[in-house]
Scaffold this motif. Structure first.
Motif, PDB file in Angstrom:
ATOM      1  N   ALA A  63       0.832  -1.200   0.000  1.00 26.83           N
ATOM      2  CA  ALA A  63       0.000   0.000   0.000  1.00 26.83           C
ATOM      3  C   ALA A  63       0.867   1.251   0.000  1.00 26.83           C
ATOM      4  O   ALA A  63       1.976   1.250   0.552  1.00 26.83           O
ATOM      5  N   PRO A  64       0.404   2.336  -0.619  1.00 25.24           N
ATOM      6  CA  PRO A  64       1.163   3.588  -0.627  1.00 25.24           C
ATOM      7  C   PRO A  64       1.465   4.061   0.798  1.00 25.24           C
ATOM      8  O   PRO A  64       0.615   3.984   1.694  1.00 25.24           O
ATOM      9  N   GLY A  65       2.696   4.516   0.989  1.00 25.26           N
ATOM     10  CA  GLY A  65       3.090   5.035   2.284  1.00 25.26           C
ATOM     11  C   GLY A  65       3.407   3.995   3.328  1.00 25.26           C
ATOM     12  O   GLY A  65       3.690   4.329   4.478  1.00 25.26           O
ATOM     13  N   THR A  66       3.369   2.723   2.941  1.00 22.90           N
ATOM     14  CA  THR A  66       3.697   1.651   3.876  1.00 22.90           C
ATOM     15  C   THR A  66       4.963   0.943   3.419  1.00 22.90           C
ATOM     16  O   THR A  66       5.462   1.159   2.313  1.00 22.90           O
ATOM     17  N   GLU A  67       5.479   0.087   4.265  1.00 23.97           N
ATOM     18  CA  GLU A  67       6.648  -0.716   3.925  1.00 23.97           C
ATOM     19  C   GLU A  67       6.185  -2.160   3.770  1.00 23.97           C
ATOM     20  O   GLU A  67       5.793  -2.801   4.746  1.00 23.97           O
ATOM     21  N   GLY A  68       6.195  -2.643   2.542  1.00 27.74           N
ATOM     22  CA  GLY A  68       5.823  -4.027   2.309  1.00 27.74           C
ATOM     23  C   GLY A  68       6.857  -4.979   2.888  1.00 27.74           C
ATOM     24  O   GLY A  68       7.977  -4.585   3.234  1.00 27.74           O
ATOM     25  N   ARG A  69       6.494  -6.241   2.955  1.00 32.22           N
ATOM     26  CA  ARG A  69       7.375  -7.249   3.556  1.00 32.22           C
ATOM     27  C   ARG A  69       7.573  -8.398   2.585  1.00 32.22           C
ATOM     28  O   ARG A  69       6.609  -9.001   2.102  1.00 32.22           O
ATOM     29  N   PHE A  70       8.838  -8.689   2.295  1.00 39.17           N
ATOM     30  CA  PHE A  70       9.187  -9.827   1.447  1.00 39.17           C
ATOM     31  C   PHE A  70       9.953 -10.835   2.294  1.00 39.17           C
ATOM     32  O   PHE A  70      11.122 -10.619   2.627  1.00 39.17           O
ATOM     33  N   PRO A  71       9.327 -11.946   2.669  1.00 39.30           N
ATOM     34  CA  PRO A  71      10.039 -12.949   3.454  1.00 39.30           C
ATOM     35  C   PRO A  71      11.105 -13.641   2.591  1.00 39.30           C
ATOM     36  O   PRO A  71      10.793 -14.117   1.500  1.00 39.30           O
ATOM     37  N   TYR A  72      12.315 -13.688   3.094  1.00 39.39           N
ATOM     38  CA  TYR A  72      13.381 -14.347   2.332  1.00 39.39           C
ATOM     39  C   TYR A  72      13.001 -15.811   2.152  1.00 39.39           C
ATOM     40  O   TYR A  72      12.692 -16.516   3.112  1.00 39.39           O
ATOM     41  N   PRO A  73      13.027 -16.305   0.896  1.00 41.58           N
ATOM     42  CA  PRO A  73      12.507 -17.653   0.642  1.00 41.58           C
ATOM     43  C   PRO A  73      13.489 -18.753   1.038  1.00 41.58           C
ATOM     44  O   PRO A  73      14.701 -18.535   1.102  1.00 41.58           O
ATOM     45  N   PRO A  74      12.976 -19.945   1.282  1.00 43.01           N
ATOM     46  CA  PRO A  74      13.849 -21.079   1.578  1.00 43.01           C
ATOM     47  C   PRO A  74      14.533 -21.601   0.326  1.00 43.01           C
ATOM     48  O   PRO A  74      14.186 -21.231  -0.792  1.00 43.01           O
ATOM     49  N   ALA A  75      15.518 -22.460   0.535  1.00 45.85           N
ATOM     50  CA  ALA A  75      16.184 -23.213  -0.535  1.00 45.85           C
ATOM     51  C   ALA A  75      16.999 -22.340  -1.472  1.00 45.85           C
ATOM     52  O   ALA A  75      17.321 -22.746  -2.585  1.00 45.85           O
ATOM     53  N   SER A  76      17.354 -21.129  -1.058  1.00 41.44           N
ATOM     54  CA  SER A  76      18.154 -20.251  -1.911  1.00 41.44           C
ATOM     55  C   SER A  76      19.087 -19.404  -1.063  1.00 41.44           C
ATOM     56  O   SER A  76      18.737 -18.995   0.053  1.00 41.44           O
ATOM     57  N   GLU A  77      20.250 -19.124  -1.624  1.00 44.36           N
ATOM     58  CA  GLU A  77      21.197 -18.214  -0.977  1.00 44.36           C
ATOM     59  C   GLU A  77      21.563 -17.064  -1.904  1.00 44.36           C
ATOM     60  O   GLU A  77      22.522 -16.330  -1.655  1.00 44.36           O
ATOM     61  N   ASP A  78      20.784 -16.897  -2.981  1.00 44.37           N
ATOM     62  CA  ASP A  78      21.087 -15.845  -3.962  1.00 44.37           C
ATOM     63  C   ASP A  78      19.782 -15.355  -4.580  1.00 44.37           C
ATOM     64  O   ASP A  78      19.430 -15.713  -5.701  1.00 44.37           O
TER      65      ASP A  78
END
Length: 232
Positions: free
Chosen positions: A64-79
């Motif tokens: 949403a505008p003016g908010t900070e979205g959240r992206f959970p770091y996914p499993p099974a990857s280091e890049d």
């Protein structure tokens, strides 16, 4: 009709300046649609027709505008990499749409991120396998509100950019897309029947790179503002 269990709630993206939401049907993504990005990925943009891959609709993370979205770091990857994109929202469907009429099918535009597990993508490429695990994982399609074309016009030029922790990492102009919005829609509609509710992530410019937990990504496109997503 009786269901074995309750169906999942529809996925929808709010429309800017409105109480309405845009129900999402499918997500199509254009690969290597900026020449400099194609080159940084080791490909010749002058020799390749457009190609597409998909993401599931529940990969969407609304910011949403003016908010900070959240992206959970996914499993099974280091890049895991960021890819800032302009998104087109289809409001009128069709098949074999002519490029000259393609923009008549666009309801609006949004900011989007095509998050990518680059290590899994590289392994899939090496083995000649599909990219789904690298592109279609949970939370891999952050998106801002959809701005109706009747309000912002049809975007054919303007800066697209992304910063990580305040440092600019991507900057280009959407006019530099190899396949323009009308051409992309025309080509895609020759492969699939498009329907209202389809989203098209139109490709990313050069400068893609790795993120880690705690990073804050801020991206924008001229005419659509900006959004911010934190890696959790």
């Amino acid at each position: 009709m009786a269901y074995v269990f309750d169906p999942a709630a529809p996925v929808a993206v709010p429309v800017a300046g409105s109480d309405a939401s845009f129900p999402v049907r499918r997500i199509y993504c254009v690969g290597r649609n900026y020449a400099a990005h194609a080159r940084e990925m080791g490909h010749d943009p002058d020799r390749e027709p457009p190609f597409f891959f998909g993401k599931p609709t529940d990969a969407i993370v609304y910011v949403a505008p003016g908010t900070e979205g959240r992206f959970p770091y996914p499993p099974a990857s280091e890049d895991v990499h960021f890819e800032m994109e302009l998104v087109a929202a289809i409001g009128r469907g069709g098949r074999d749409i002519a490029a000259a009429q393609a923009l008549d099918h666009v309801y609006g535009y949004a900011l989007g991120l095509d998050m990518t597990r680059r290590d899994l993508q590289a392994a899939a490429k090496k083995l000649g396998r599909p990219w789904e695990v690298a592109k279609g994982f949970d939370h891999s399609a952050p998106i801002g509100p959809i701005h109706p074309a009747e309000s912002v016009g049809h975007l054919a030029k303007g800066a697209i950019w992304l910063k990580v922790n305040g440092e600019e990492r991507q900057r280009s102009d959407i006019a530099d897309m190899i396949w323009s919005m009308p051409d992309t829609i025309a080509y895609l509609s020759g492969l699939f029947a498009l329907f209202p509710g389809d989203l098209i992530y139109t490709g990313t410019p050069e400068g893609v790179g790795r993120i880690v937990r705690g990073d804050v990504m801020t991206g924008g496109v001229d005419g659509l503002g900006e959004f911010t997503v934190k890696v959790a």
